[in-house]
Design an enzyme around this catalytic site. Structure first.
Site, mmCIF file in Angstrom:
data_model
loop_
_atom_site.group_PDB
_atom_site.id
_atom_site.type_symbol
_atom_site.label_atom_id
_atom_site.label_comp_id
_atom_site.label_asym_id
_atom_site.label_seq_id
_atom_site.Cartn_x
_atom_site.Cartn_y
_atom_site.Cartn_z
ATOM 1 N N ARG A 45 52.806 -42.202 -32.533
ATOM 2 C CA ARG A 45 51.561 -41.976 -32.326
ATOM 3 C C ARG A 45 51.070 -40.461 -32.323
ATOM 4 N NH1 ARG A 45 48.103 -45.612 -28.301
ATOM 5 N NH2 ARG A 45 48.789 -47.187 -29.688
ATOM 6 N N HIS A 91 48.875 -49.853 -40.764
ATOM 7 C CA HIS A 91 48.539 -49.375 -39.330
ATOM 8 C C HIS A 91 47.824 -50.423 -38.351
ATOM 9 C CE1 HIS A 91 48.459 -45.595 -36.737
ATOM 10 N NE2 HIS A 91 47.063 -45.986 -36.445
ATOM 11 N N TYR A 135 29.332 -45.260 -45.518
ATOM 12 C CA TYR A 135 28.462 -44.035 -46.220
ATOM 13 C C TYR A 135 29.423 -43.127 -47.060
ATOM 14 C CZ TYR A 135 25.026 -46.300 -43.563
ATOM 15 O OH TYR A 135 23.940 -47.152 -42.634
#
Length: 824
Positions: A45, A91, A135
């Site tokens: 990680r 993931h 967006y």
């Protein structure tokens, strides 16, 4: 009286209770859970791998985008789609963690070289967050493909994903040193990493130097990798930089780039144009405003703070009252705000399957070893593919050479397996070769196609030999790594953004009232290979007589009338161009000793000297340049080819053993021709209408055909008037009228221009239209002067020339033009 023990306490804790519920003491649960959690956070990680410089989430994002085909030449796709694919396939964590990691890889103020090309609002240096993933859109940057290059060729190991339904790469091929180029930061359990970004070109130079010399010292390495290079620019004050590169841990100081400008009503403006890495501009300006109220005795001179940044760059302005002390205000801002802050270098990465603190040389060592493995695995894959194709081609060629018999066998066969078996038996083929023959299209039986098969087989065998040599040689593998890195450096040029200083005193804040007055000057290259910058007034007052010029340091081989606020292009004998900022050049007197060329141009090579100077303004001059080489080449290039940002670049390709001897602006008049004079007394008057305009790094075309051992002494443009001046080491000199030598096509040997006799050579030649003086050096080191009109006679081209009046027993060894004295 002893207390009676409670019976319940005596009962042992059961290991298993009905319903498959396990009861375990907390002191056992915590260590058992903590260790796997810590290992997961550290390895999977928070920390990057030393090989590709990526954390798992970054690696999975890039691989997902590659898998989706989001290449630089394809349209952007919605970020939500990318995040969804990455989460679903590789993931299994929150969408915000994936999107945040992708956003960071697209931010040019966080990444030295961005890996994701974002379309939309991806945040700002003011701390503004990126727009929601629904967006924004994204695709891969071209450089990101270099991390993924050849991943399909078994270059890296793959492992099953979280649900064992797909495979994902453990590392990416990482064809450039991403860990150093883009750096990394992260906090794991009991560990943290903070690796600063570096300049791509410098890091590649460092890796190449390490491959050349694996025992290179850190001090030598820092000649290539000088310091981190932050995307936001500013200054780095070295502090513990050497310690950080040696041990992997240290501290450096970062400072903003600031200038002081003149404002309205005599006010002064402190203008911030570059910030320390990861400093929030909006928060910084708010802090300055708050400090103005808290520390009025120091910062009370600040009248206004505005942010004038726009798409053209950063510009934060602190307006100062006209009676305030700018230096004191700046000192306070450096002390109390993030205009100056520290960066704690802590280079921790996963290497050999475990977290390690690595120095600069350690990171490069691991990276080089990994790249060699990648190249080896790729070469083995290509070799297997080539051998497989070669095997098939050998079978096809057997078939087309015996096509009638092959067709007969296939026609008489009862089935496809029967035909395959009979072909194998008749021609000793493998099963795959036989199947390839059965799949052969009739169109491949033409003569042209048969030739193509044989040609492909020949090329394949050459490729197999080359690939096998690489597989068998560690040295060749390293050479491949080197060559590919050098190509990457050329392809992705990146100028350094952050300036390195070793002490605060080296940082000079440019102030409007510190601007030097513009001085008209003359930049001169001398025959002694030194450089002088002389005030024009002093230059014009110089005596025109050679008696004032006692040595070669007073003879000029190239000069330019310019000014101290100009930029000059200096073209050299080795085909390079060095830009000279005249404001950095100290203006002196003509009798000064001068300085070495590499002091003026630090990137100049040993033995490099200027051939011509050109003043360049905001726009490049119009027209073309002509380059002449000692080996008889001439190259024509348009000035626009030299619109290069770098301060040093290649201007013309120079072949081995050759050098540039002359550069001039192309005369567009159709009557001009090119004239060459060689050391063995030959000359050529050549038409120039067939000389093509070529690119910047081409070598040009042949101007004159040289005999073996000959070389060009003079090359230049002439018209149909004037004379050619020829001087020899036999102490003779003469002028030859140009009209005696008819023009002809270039790349001819030409005609004789002087009778040299035996063991003589031409050492000087020039085109004369107006009389001027020349300096003649004698073998005892002294100089004499000659006038081209009074002391040099006009003769036919087949004569030896008249002798020069020298000291008794002396011999002429060199000539130099002093035409510049006539021009004054």
């Amino acid at each position: 009286m002893a207390k009676r023990k409670d019976k319940k306490q005596e009962e042992p804790i059961p290991e298993k209770i009905k319903g498959d519920v396990f009861v375990t003491p907390l002191e056992e649960v915590l260590p058992m859970s903590m260790l796997p959690y810590a290992e997961f956070v550290i390895l999977d990680r928070a920390l990057p791998r030393v090989e590709d410089g990526l954390k798992p989430v970054q690696r999975r994002i890039l691989y997902t985008m590659y898998d989706m085909g989001l290449l630089p030449d394809k349209p952007h796709k919605k970020s939500a789609r990318i995040v969804g694919d990455c989460m679903g396939k590789y993931h299994p964590h929150g969408d915000s963690s994936v999107y945040d990691a992708m956003v960071r890889m697209a931010q040019d103020f966080n990444m030295r070289m961005t890996l994701v090309n974002g379309h939309g609002n991806f945040g700002s240096v003011d701390g503004d967050p990126a727009a929601a993933m629904r967006y924004t859109e994204a695709r891969l940057e071209p450089l990101a493909l270099e991390l993924l290059r050849d991943i399909e060729k078994e270059t890296v190991r793959f492992s099953l994903n979280f649900d064992d339904s797909l495979k994902e790469p453990d590392t990416l091929p990482g064809r450039f040193p991403n860990l150093l180029v883009n750096g990394a930061s992260g906090i794991a359990v009991g560990l943290a990493t903070n690796i600063p970004p570096h300049n791509l070109g410098e890091v590649i130079d460092g890796v190449v130097a390490y491959i050349d010399n694996p025992k290179i010292s850190l001090f030598q390495m820092m000649k290539y990798i000088k310091a981190p290079d932050f995307p936001t620019g500013g200054y780095i004050i070295a502090n513990e930089l050497l310690q950080a590169y040696e041990t992997g841990r240290g501290k450096i100081t970062m400072r903003a780039k600031v200038t002081v400008e003149e404002g309205e009503n005599d006010k002064k403006l402190i203008v911030i144009t570059e910030l320390p890495y990861q400093v929030n501009k909006s928060r910084l300006l708010t802090k300055i405003a708050d400090l103005r109220e808290e520390k009025k005795e120091i910062l009370g001179g600040i009248s206004e703070i505005t942010d004038e940044s726009d798409r053209n760059g950063m510009r934060a302005v602190v307006r100062v009252k006209k009676d305030a002390d700018v230096d004191k205000i700046l000192a306070a801002l450096y002390k109390y705000t993030d205009l100056e802050c520290t960066f704690g270098i802590n280079m921790v990465a996963i290497a050999d399957g475990k977290p390690q603190q690595l120095g600069l040389l350690d990171i490069i060592k691991y990276y080089v070893a990994y790249q060699r493995e990648v190249v080896l695995r790729r070469t083995k894959f290509d070799l297997a593919q080539a051998k497989d194709r070669c095997h098939i081609l050998e079978g096809l060629i057997i078939a087309v050479r015996n096509i009638d018999e092959v067709i007969e066998i296939i026609k008489k066969a009862e089935s496809v397996p029967d035909a395959r078996q009979k072909l194998r038996a008749r021609f000793s083929l493998s099963e795959r070769q036989a199947q390839a023959i059965l799949d052969l299209r009739l169109a491949r039986l033409t003569k042209l196609e048969i030739f193509k098969l044989e040609q492909e087989l020949k090329e394949l065998k050459e490729l197999i030999a080359r690939l096998q040599a690489i597989v068998d040689s560690k040295k060749l593998q390293m050479q491949v790594v080197q060559d590919e890195l050098k190509e990457l450096k050329k392809q992705y040029k990146s100028e350094r953004k952050t300036s390195l200083v070793f002490d605060v005193s080296e940082i000079k804040v440019e102030k409007f009232d510190d601007v030097k007055p513009v001085v008209n000057c003359v930049l001169c290259a001398t025959a002694a290979n030194t450089i002088k910058c002389v005030a024009e007034k002093n230059f014009n007052m110089t005596d025109k007589n050679l008696s004032e010029r006692s040595n070669e340091n007073d003879i000029f081989t190239a000069l330019l009338h310019t000014a101290s606020d100009k930029t000059v292009y200096s073209f050299t004998n080795m085909g390079n161009c060095h830009k000279i900022d005249m404001s950095d050049v100290e203006v002196g007197k003509i009798k000064d000793k001068g300085f070495a060329y590499d002091e003026l141009c630090p990137d100049a090579l040993e033995g490099e000297r200027p051939v011509a100077f050109y003043e360049v303004g905001e726009k490049l001059p119009k027209g073309s340049l002509l380059f002449y080489s000692r080996g008889g080449y001439v190259k024509k290039s348009d000035w626009k080819e030299y619109n290069i940002l770098k301060y040093t670049f290649q201007a013309v390709k120079v072949n081995e053993g050759d050098e540039i001897i002359g550069i001039e602006t192309d005369d567009p008049e159709p009557t001009t021709t090119l004239f060459f004079v060689t050391a063995k007394g030959m000359c050529l008057n050549a038409y120039k209408n067939d000389i093509p305009s070529q690119g910047r790094i081409s070598a040009g075309v042949r101007g004159i055909a040289l005999n073996e051992g000959d070389k060009v002494v003079f090359a230049g443009q002439i018209d149909d008037g004037g004379e050619i001046l020829v001087g020899t080491d036999g102490n003779t000199i003469k002028r030859v009228i140009v009209s005696q030598i008819d023009p002809m096509a270039r790349y001819r040997k030409g005609v004789k221009i002087v009778d040299l006799g035996s063991n003589r050579s031409v050492v000087y030649a020039d085109y004369v239209t107006m009389p001027y003086k020349i300096a003649v050096k004698m073998d005892d080191g002294s100089l004499i002067e000659a006038d081209t009109e009074e002391d040099v006679s006009i003769e036919d081209r087949t004569t030896k020339g008249k002798g020069i009046k020298l000291k008794k027993g002396c011999k002429a060894t060199a000539f130099w033009s002093m035409k510049y004295l006539s021009d004054k």
